[in-house]
Write a protein that holds these residues in place. Structure first.
Motif, mmCIF file in Angstrom:
data_model
loop_
_atom_site.group_PDB
_atom_site.id
_atom_site.type_symbol
_atom_site.label_atom_id
_atom_site.label_comp_id
_atom_site.label_asym_id
_atom_site.label_seq_id
_atom_site.Cartn_x
_atom_site.Cartn_y
_atom_site.Cartn_z
ATOM 1 N N UNK A 132 47.072 85.423 -29.650
ATOM 2 C CA UNK A 132 46.898 84.732 -31.084
ATOM 3 C C UNK A 132 48.322 84.166 -31.162
ATOM 4 N N UNK A 133 48.471 82.767 -31.494
ATOM 5 C CA UNK A 133 49.683 82.044 -31.718
ATOM 6 C C UNK A 133 49.751 81.277 -33.037
ATOM 7 N N UNK A 134 50.880 81.728 -33.619
ATOM 8 C CA UNK A 134 50.860 81.155 -35.064
ATOM 9 C C UNK A 134 51.274 79.789 -35.096
ATOM 10 N N UNK A 194 43.904 82.113 -28.963
ATOM 11 C CA UNK A 194 43.589 81.262 -30.145
ATOM 12 C C UNK A 194 44.630 80.793 -30.648
ATOM 13 N N UNK A 195 44.710 79.935 -31.444
ATOM 14 C CA UNK A 195 46.180 79.538 -32.030
ATOM 15 C C UNK A 195 45.762 78.686 -33.112
#
Lengths: 351, 351
Positions: B6-8, B103-104
């Protein structure tokens, strides 16, 4: 940046119990009927016909202030790669701001809410004194359909299991069915001894595999079909008056589990009229002109709310076509998120 | 259980640079043309007309072995709550197994790929010697559209900015445009001094706000429209021969930015014919019967591949209707995931 909770498959399983999921799914159905929930159009894609597909179901629960989606893939060749055939996730967002609330493994949500749907179909449409449950199909859904029906129907004495491709698979399933149901579903009720005993009693019945689907159909009070079949397994002339069907398997064009001619005499109920006609068990009957959309008596929410009667007599054949709607997933997912927050379960990630 | 990354939002921004996103989006367009990519139907829902909506765009990139979706919400009242109006995420999954890859945050992906689309439209359809860029709208997309066009078009000397509701907003934007572009986009090129200098030179031009859209239109070589307008801002009689339009804003029924009569004389190109007709700038012209679907010259992928000529003469008016397609998001997201993996960026969560 937005923090949101991610909950894995094992944790989702631990946070859910079937009795509660049945209540949640009933609530999703009634919210839909009361226009406090809406379904968005379903997206379906077949990567390879009969081998791999995926769908995206989404919707809005106004009452709960959430919207979201569930993406579930089915890759038939996954088990040979040591992966589950069904993989998916549910994402829940705040419908006042669009901000993500959380996401979770979609598989246990799907299995639980789909089991609940079969049991709820029996609760509202089967004869209350029903004793014989026939389960067609003994794949990953089988235990869920049985447990939900044992919770909603008090008098079940025998579960017959039929598997079109392999009698042995059905026999193996039945040999350990009691232990399996106890292991999979009863742990959450250990603190409530009365409920635990009640459900344990419900499980302590006869489980019989059959290779004679005609005879099994003739004997059944309730028939739940949960297969990926593309042609009818149960023919109209085998079905006795008073039988209830919960049709679970058909969720895409091409799938069919029961003789479409049954629709001409049965009282037909669905979870969502549009989906039932487009992808459900009802599709073939409507497509062939055996019934029209108007012959569907009602969506189940209307029956749960007491606005439409379910069965009119002990002689009625009833069909509940459950295609599976996003609202079942969203309401279950919302519940999981609240429980996970209380218990501090899951990983907080940032978007 | 499935681990996935997961990428912010901040990390996504740091992993992307506009030059690369332009290449990625061109690749998405050509893959679509070569049938190595497919779009699934778009889901759109309006929570409150003109105040809040969301869409789910999804698709499959066969070549890259991924499929996935982007959900983006727009809640117009969010800024008053100290939240961004646009919130969203992209989810990428493996198209051989259905297993989640990552996801991002969807916002930086959307801004970058949408900016790139405007610049790519100019690259393939505008006159190569174009000097005057008119940007209609100075919202969150403005800097992205300008930067992409300065990268694709070498001779831009002046950027004129028009904002229908507030000249002041356009003036404020122009006053700090150079610094903003440098801050937002040039950092990734600091290790490549030649490229850095080239892009810094491109940015060192004139930025002028205007309240005279007619005059600005008459002077423009390239016009990029990136507004949420529901009625035409630019009229046909103001447009000089040779002008190119990249129409970015219209992405749902009801939105419109330019006079539909322009479509009767222009060479019209789109990213996706179906979306353009259903939700794009092209919709009104087709709906009113001014042009038919067959009058759309081609999807842009065909032009990039050299299969269809873009502009035929210096006198042509060209329109590129960019509705925004999931493949732009998926190819960009796949690139982000690879970079994030290399650099160990993001949180690993489990589903």
């Amino acid at each position: 940046m937005f923090p949101f909770r991610v909950i894995d498959q094992v944790s989702v399983k631990q946070l859910l119990d079937m009795k509660h999921v049945i209540e949640l799914v009933e609530r999703a159905y009634t919210l839909k009927e009361q226009k406090e929930a809406s379904l968005f159009p379903m997206v379906f894609h077949e990567f390879a016909p009969g081998k791999a597909d995926m769908d995206i179901k989404s919707g809005h629960l106004t009452g709960a202030n959430i919207f979201g989606l569930k993406l579930v893939s089915w890759f038939g060749e996954n088990p040979a790669k040591d992966l589950p055939a069904l993989v998916g996730f549910v994402m829940v967002l705040d419908s006042d701001t669009g901000v993500p609330k959380g996401m979770m493994s979609g598989e246990p949500v799907t299995l639980m809410r789909t089991g609940a749907a079969g049991g709820i179909g029996a609760k509202y449409f089967a004869r209350p004194e029903s004793e014989n449950l026939l389960l067609v199909g003994c794949g990953h859904l089988a235990a869920y359909e049985i447990m939900a029906t044992l919770i909603t129907m008090k008098h079940i004495k025998k579960v017959t299991v039929y598997n079109a491709n392999s009698y042995e698979k059905a026999a193996t399933f039945c040999a350990t069915a009691k232990e399996k149901l106890q292991d999979m579903f009863l742990a959450p009720y250990q603190d409530d001894q009365e409920l635990y005993r009640t459900l344990l009693d419900r499980i302590e019945i006869e489980y019989v595999a059959t290779d004679d689907i005609r005879q099994a159909t003739e004997e059944a009070d309730i028939i739940i079909t949960a297969t990926p079949s593309h042609k009818p397994i149960i023919m109209k002339e085998w079905v006795k008056p008073g039988t209830h069907f919960s049709c679970i398997g058909a969720d895409m064009a091409g799938k069919q589990e029961i003789d479409e001619n049954l629709f001409t005499t049965a009282r037909v109920f669905v979870d969502d009229v549009t989906q039932a006609i487009n992808v459900g068990e009802t599709k073939v009957a409507v497509q062939k002109g055996l019934i029209s959309k108007e012959d569907i008596v009602a969506e189940i929410g209307s029956v749960i709310l007491g606005q439409t009667p379910g069965r009119l007599s002990d002689q009625d054949i009833t069909i509940y076509d459950s295609t599976g709607i996003a609202l079942q997933d969203l309401i279950t997912a919302d519940y999981i998120l609240k429980k996970a927050e209380e218990k501090g379960v899951g990983t907080i990630a940032q978007l």
